[in-house]
Scaffold this active site. Structure first.
Site, PDB file in Angstrom:
ATOM      1  N   HIS A   4       0.848  -1.191   0.000  1.00  0.00           N
ATOM      2  CA  HIS A   4       0.000   0.000   0.000  1.00  0.00           C
ATOM      3  C   HIS A   4       0.887   1.245   0.000  1.00  0.00           C
ATOM      4  CE1 HIS A   4      -3.836  -2.002   1.828  1.00  0.00           C
ATOM      5  NE2 HIS A   4      -3.334  -2.677   0.816  1.00  0.00           N
ATOM      6  N   GLU A  58       0.975   3.815   1.907  1.00  0.00           N
ATOM      7  CA  GLU A  58       1.495   4.170   3.228  1.00  0.00           C
ATOM      8  C   GLU A  58       2.699   3.312   3.600  1.00  0.00           C
ATOM      9  OE1 GLU A  58      -1.661   3.388   2.355  1.00  0.00           O
ATOM     10  OE2 GLU A  58      -3.066   4.063   3.897  1.00  0.00           O
ATOM     11  N   CYS A  87      -5.961   1.671   6.018  1.00  0.00           N
ATOM     12  CA  CYS A  87      -6.635   0.441   6.427  1.00  0.00           C
ATOM     13  C   CYS A  87      -6.043  -0.015   7.777  1.00  0.00           C
ATOM     14  CB  CYS A  87      -6.446  -0.645   5.365  1.00  0.00           C
ATOM     15  SG  CYS A  87      -4.756  -1.268   5.242  1.00  0.00           S
ATOM     16  N   CYS A 119      -2.245  -0.828   7.547  1.00  0.00           N
ATOM     17  CA  CYS A 119      -1.415   0.374   7.490  1.00  0.00           C
ATOM     18  C   CYS A 119      -1.452   1.133   8.814  1.00  0.00           C
ATOM     19  CB  CYS A 119      -1.859   1.269   6.342  1.00  0.00           C
ATOM     20  SG  CYS A 119      -1.506   0.541   4.723  1.00  0.00           S
TER      21      CYS A 119
END
Length: 148
Positions: free
Chosen positions: A56, A58, A86, A89
């Site tokens: 992701h 992040e 999410c 993360c």
């Protein structure tokens, strides 16, 4: 007006990363990490390209910022991301000990905010809603196109 070093200014940088993700047929989420008013890391989703569900925006930005600083903790840093982190993360962001997290659009289905502030480090300030409409529209349009 968007002045230098404002949340809006840095969110525009994250949004530019989200556009790069879209161009690469990745879910259009972008992130930048800022220290002392300087972008030290920028990334976007790489899950398709790397065939890695953990890639992701992040997570990629945390890794790049840690490498840049030579430190595992990102104290004094701010993350700007176009979509609410999410749970995965948020856990990584908790451990990185960021000073501030700024996200644009809420993620009603998978966002960490569904669990309240429990998933964020107690010293981390969390701000939402900056460029929310643009970021949400980008995601909605991406998935609409995918379903056609």
């Amino acid at each position: 007006m968007i002045g230098p070093y404002s949340d809006e200014y840095f969110m525009k940088q994250a949004y530019a990363e989200a556009l790069k993700a879209k161009e690469q047929d990745e879910v259009p989420v972008g992130a930048v990490i800022v220290a002392n008013n300087t972008v030290i890391a920028r990334s976007h989703n790489f899950t398709e390209h790397l065939c890695d569900v953990t890639a992701h925006a992040e997570m990629q930005a945390i890794t790049a910022a840690s490498e840049y600083l030579g430190a595992k903790y990102l104290t004094g840093c701010t993350l700007y991301v176009t979509l609410e982190p999410c749970v995965m993360c948020a856990g990584a962001l908790y451990w990185s000990q960021l000073e501030k997290i700024v996200f644009a659009a809420k993620d009603e289905k998978r966002g960490a905010g569904r669990y309240g502030r429990e998933l964020y480090h107690p010293k981390t300030q969390v701000v939402s809603g900056i460029m929310e409409k643009e970021s949400a529209d980008l995601i909605v349009d991406f998935f609409k196109r995918k379903r056609q």
